[in-house]
Design a protein around this motif. Structure first.
Motif, PDB file in Angstrom:
ATOM      1  N   GLY A 205       8.448  -4.249  -7.041  1.00  0.00           N
ATOM      2  CA  GLY A 205       8.832  -3.270  -6.031  1.00  0.00           C
ATOM      3  C   GLY A 205       7.745  -2.268  -5.692  1.00  0.00           C
ATOM      4  O   GLY A 205       7.965  -1.365  -4.884  1.00  0.00           O
ATOM      5  N   THR A 206       6.562  -2.390  -6.318  1.00  0.00           N
ATOM      6  CA  THR A 206       5.445  -1.495  -6.024  1.00  0.00           C
ATOM      7  C   THR A 206       4.163  -2.308  -5.953  1.00  0.00           C
ATOM      8  O   THR A 206       4.085  -3.437  -6.449  1.00  0.00           O
ATOM      9  N   VAL A 207       3.143  -1.718  -5.323  1.00  0.00           N
ATOM     10  CA  VAL A 207       1.810  -2.326  -5.269  1.00  0.00           C
ATOM     11  C   VAL A 207       0.868  -1.497  -6.139  1.00  0.00           C
ATOM     12  O   VAL A 207       0.723  -0.289  -5.936  1.00  0.00           O
ATOM     13  N   SER A 208       0.285  -2.158  -7.118  1.00  0.00           N
ATOM     14  CA  SER A 208      -0.652  -1.470  -8.014  1.00  0.00           C
ATOM     15  C   SER A 208      -2.064  -1.515  -7.421  1.00  0.00           C
ATOM     16  O   SER A 208      -2.316  -2.223  -6.443  1.00  0.00           O
ATOM     17  N   GLN A 209      -2.969  -0.754  -8.037  1.00  0.00           N
ATOM     18  CA  GLN A 209      -4.361  -0.758  -7.586  1.00  0.00           C
ATOM     19  C   GLN A 209      -4.959  -2.162  -7.744  1.00  0.00           C
ATOM     20  O   GLN A 209      -5.733  -2.611  -6.906  1.00  0.00           O
ATOM     21  N   GLY A 243       1.333  10.124  -6.220  1.00  0.00           N
ATOM     22  CA  GLY A 243       0.359  10.065  -7.306  1.00  0.00           C
ATOM     23  C   GLY A 243       0.866   9.511  -8.616  1.00  0.00           C
ATOM     24  O   GLY A 243       0.323   9.822  -9.679  1.00  0.00           O
ATOM     25  N   ASP A 244       1.880   8.629  -8.561  1.00  0.00           N
ATOM     26  CA  ASP A 244       2.413   8.084  -9.803  1.00  0.00           C
ATOM     27  C   ASP A 244       1.710   6.802 -10.251  1.00  0.00           C
ATOM     28  O   ASP A 244       2.101   6.156 -11.215  1.00  0.00           O
ATOM     29  N   GLY A 245       0.662   6.423  -9.513  1.00  0.00           N
ATOM     30  CA  GLY A 245      -0.114   5.250  -9.904  1.00  0.00           C
ATOM     31  C   GLY A 245       0.400   3.943  -9.322  1.00  0.00           C
ATOM     32  O   GLY A 245      -0.168   2.879  -9.580  1.00  0.00           O
ATOM     33  N   ALA A 246       1.462   3.998  -8.532  1.00  0.00           N
ATOM     34  CA  ALA A 246       2.022   2.798  -7.902  1.00  0.00           C
ATOM     35  C   ALA A 246       2.433   3.131  -6.473  1.00  0.00           C
ATOM     36  O   ALA A 246       2.948   4.215  -6.194  1.00  0.00           O
ATOM     37  N   ILE A 247       2.198   2.190  -5.556  1.00  0.00           N
ATOM     38  CA  ILE A 247       2.510   2.403  -4.139  1.00  0.00           C
ATOM     39  C   ILE A 247       3.871   1.787  -3.846  1.00  0.00           C
ATOM     40  O   ILE A 247       4.066   0.577  -3.984  1.00  0.00           O
ATOM     41  N   SER A 248       4.817   2.631  -3.464  1.00  0.00           N
ATOM     42  CA  SER A 248       6.159   2.127  -3.153  1.00  0.00           C
ATOM     43  C   SER A 248       6.184   1.551  -1.743  1.00  0.00           C
ATOM     44  O   SER A 248       5.258   1.735  -0.953  1.00  0.00           O
ATOM     45  N   GLU A 249       7.291   0.874  -1.426  1.00  0.00           N
ATOM     46  CA  GLU A 249       7.451   0.295  -0.093  1.00  0.00           C
ATOM     47  C   GLU A 249       7.446   1.385   0.973  1.00  0.00           C
ATOM     48  O   GLU A 249       6.806   1.238   2.023  1.00  0.00           O
ATOM     49  N   ASP A 250       8.142   2.485   0.713  1.00  0.00           N
ATOM     50  CA  ASP A 250       8.186   3.591   1.682  1.00  0.00           C
ATOM     51  C   ASP A 250       6.806   4.198   1.879  1.00  0.00           C
ATOM     52  O   ASP A 250       6.422   4.537   3.011  1.00  0.00           O
ATOM     53  N   GLU A 251       6.053   4.365   0.780  1.00  0.00           N
ATOM     54  CA  GLU A 251       4.701   4.921   0.880  1.00  0.00           C
ATOM     55  C   GLU A 251       3.803   3.993   1.690  1.00  0.00           C
ATOM     56  O   GLU A 251       3.003   4.447   2.513  1.00  0.00           O
ATOM     57  N   TRP A 252       3.937   2.703   1.467  1.00  0.00           N
ATOM     58  CA  TRP A 252       3.123   1.723   2.202  1.00  0.00           C
ATOM     59  C   TRP A 252       3.384   1.828   3.710  1.00  0.00           C
ATOM     60  O   TRP A 252       2.449   1.918   4.502  1.00  0.00           O
ATOM     61  N   ILE A 253       4.663   1.821   4.089  1.00  0.00           N
ATOM     62  CA  ILE A 253       5.027   1.877   5.507  1.00  0.00           C
ATOM     63  C   ILE A 253       4.554   3.186   6.139  1.00  0.00           C
ATOM     64  O   ILE A 253       4.051   3.215   7.266  1.00  0.00           O
ATOM     65  N   ALA A 254       4.720   4.285   5.409  1.00  0.00           N
ATOM     66  CA  ALA A 254       4.386   5.607   5.961  1.00  0.00           C
ATOM     67  C   ALA A 254       2.891   5.849   6.041  1.00  0.00           C
ATOM     68  O   ALA A 254       2.408   6.509   6.970  1.00  0.00           O
ATOM     69  N   GLN A 255       2.114   5.298   5.098  1.00  0.00           N
ATOM     70  CA  GLN A 255       0.707   5.660   4.975  1.00  0.00           C
ATOM     71  C   GLN A 255      -0.281   4.630   5.497  1.00  0.00           C
ATOM     72  O   GLN A 255      -1.471   4.929   5.615  1.00  0.00           O
ATOM     73  N   ILE A 256       0.169   3.422   5.812  1.00  0.00           N
ATOM     74  CA  ILE A 256      -0.770   2.383   6.239  1.00  0.00           C
ATOM     75  C   ILE A 256      -1.518   2.799   7.503  1.00  0.00           C
ATOM     76  O   ILE A 256      -2.673   2.436   7.720  1.00  0.00           O
ATOM     77  N   HIS A 257      -0.868   3.657   8.343  1.00  0.00           N
ATOM     78  CA  HIS A 257      -1.514   4.134   9.569  1.00  0.00           C
ATOM     79  C   HIS A 257      -2.685   5.065   9.260  1.00  0.00           C
ATOM     80  O   HIS A 257      -3.576   5.249  10.098  1.00  0.00           O
ATOM     81  N   ALA A 258      -2.651   5.649   8.080  1.00  0.00           N
ATOM     82  CA  ALA A 258      -3.716   6.596   7.712  1.00  0.00           C
ATOM     83  C   ALA A 258      -5.013   5.883   7.345  1.00  0.00           C
ATOM     84  O   ALA A 258      -6.041   6.541   7.164  1.00  0.00           O
ATOM     85  N   ILE A 259      -4.956   4.547   7.255  1.00  0.00           N
ATOM     86  CA  ILE A 259      -6.159   3.769   6.935  1.00  0.00           C
ATOM     87  C   ILE A 259      -6.324   2.707   8.019  1.00  0.00           C
ATOM     88  O   ILE A 259      -5.964   1.537   7.826  1.00  0.00           O
ATOM     89  N   PRO A 260      -6.864   3.086   9.180  1.00  0.00           N
ATOM     90  CA  PRO A 260      -6.958   2.150  10.316  1.00  0.00           C
ATOM     91  C   PRO A 260      -7.705   0.861   9.982  1.00  0.00           C
ATOM     92  O   PRO A 260      -7.339  -0.210  10.468  1.00  0.00           O
TER      93      PRO A 260
END
Length: 339
Positions: A205-209, A243-260
């Motif tokens: 359910g999360t994406v790690s580094q 900053g918990d060391g894992a990227i959640s699904e919500d974080e991915w959807i919300a933040q992917i735009h911040a890295i064009p």
């Protein structure tokens, strides 16, 4: 009565033989053939065309109904089709008609298998047109339920959806869903939930580094995208909002735009048919590929090819590592040159 109003206006169209014609209402090819066979049998028995026409007109409501229930147009009603009819009929008990019940008592409930047995005279597991027309009258409860569900303008059971109507309904639903998908993709781009779940190879359910780094290795260089290069640590930090060391699904959807650059790279690599990154294998697919490689290497060594033993042991070790984690291989089409 089962007789709808439009039957009174029917005109002959398809000649069955002599002066008798098939009704103008649409019937399946098999139902038409059954009627032609019925005509031939009646003609051979000595009936004239006027008598056959009268019998056909008297049977017409039952024929139309039979044609509707015979959803696959096989010319027979099977158990599945009959059960589908029963499910479409009203579940209320039939009301007592004016003048009382025909036999002085309300029709009794008939178990399904008994109902089939009463309609299927020759016990071949299929109800023919003749069996339907002759035996429907022996089941007053079913006949009354059907009469209560008939559309008087069409002669069809209102709640019984044909295969064609169901297909049309599904196509309309698909069109609506496809439109919604297109709208969502235009809003969030292609690098959305499907990609996130593909990158999340351990399905936690999360994406790690580590998983993020793995996908970066297969992504193409983005076209026409400017901006500073980011390290894997910087990419992960941008996506991992809390900053918990894992990227959640919500974080991915919300933040992917911040890295064009990352978003553009993913969208360049997307397979439009699946919404997934081309060439990015799951652990299950990776295990299947490794097992295939092991089998190929063993075959080459058995054929006398030298110098492959070290590569074979390496592949075996990689496969065992995944197997020890409980990974189950997922077969896929391995293209030539795919190592």
């Amino acid at each position: 009565s089962l007789v709808p109003s439009f039957f009174k206006k029917l005109a002959p169209q398809i000649i069955m033989g002599g002066g008798v014609s098939l009704p103008t209402i649409p019937l399946s090819q098999n139902t038409q053939e059954s009627l032609k066979a019925k005509y031939a049998a009646k003609k051979e028995s000595g009936l004239d065309d006027d008598a056959i026409t009268k019998e056909l007109n008297d049977s017409l409501p039952g024929i139309v109904l039979f044609n509707q229930i015979d959803a696959d147009h096989s010319g027979q009603i099977d158990k599945k089709e009959l059960k589908k009819l029963l499910m479409s009929l009203p579940k209320k008990k039939p009301k007592e008609p004016e003048g009382g019940w025909p036999n002085g008592e309300a029709p009794k409930f008939v178990p399904f298998d008994e109902l089939v047995d009463s309609l299927d005279t020759d016990k071949d597991g299929q109800i023919s047109l003749d069996e339907w027309l002759v035996n429907l009258g022996t089941q007053p409860g079913l006949k009354m339920a059907i009469e209560g569900a008939i559309d008087k303008e069409t002669g069809l059971v209102k709640g019984y959806v044909s295969l064609e109507a169901r297909l049309d309904q599904l196509l309309k639903e698909k069109e609506k869903v496809d439109k919604e998908i297109a709208e969502l993709r235009s809003t969030i781009g292609s690098a959305g939930i499907t990609v996130f779940r593909q990158v999340d190879i351990d399905h936690d359910g999360t994406v790690s580094q580590k998983e993020l780094l793995r996908v970066l290795k297969v992504l193409p260089r983005p076209k026409d995208v400017t901006g500073p290069k980011m390290s894997i640590e910087e990419l992960a930090a941008t996506l991992d909002v809390n900053g918990d060391g894992a990227i959640s699904e919500d974080e991915w959807i919300a933040q992917i735009h911040a890295i064009p650059s990352l978003k553009a790279s993913i969208e360049q690599a997307i397979d439009p048919a699946t919404g997934k990154i081309i060439g990015y294998r799951s652990l299950e697919q990776q295990l299947f590929k490794l097992q295939t490689n092991v089998a190929n290497l063993e075959a080459k060594i058995a054929a006398g090819e030298a110098g492959l033993e070290e590569e074979l042991e390496k592949r075996k070790a990689q496969a065992k590592k995944l197997e020890d984690k409980g990974i189950v291989p997922e077969p896929f089409d391995i293209k030539e040159g795919d190592n």
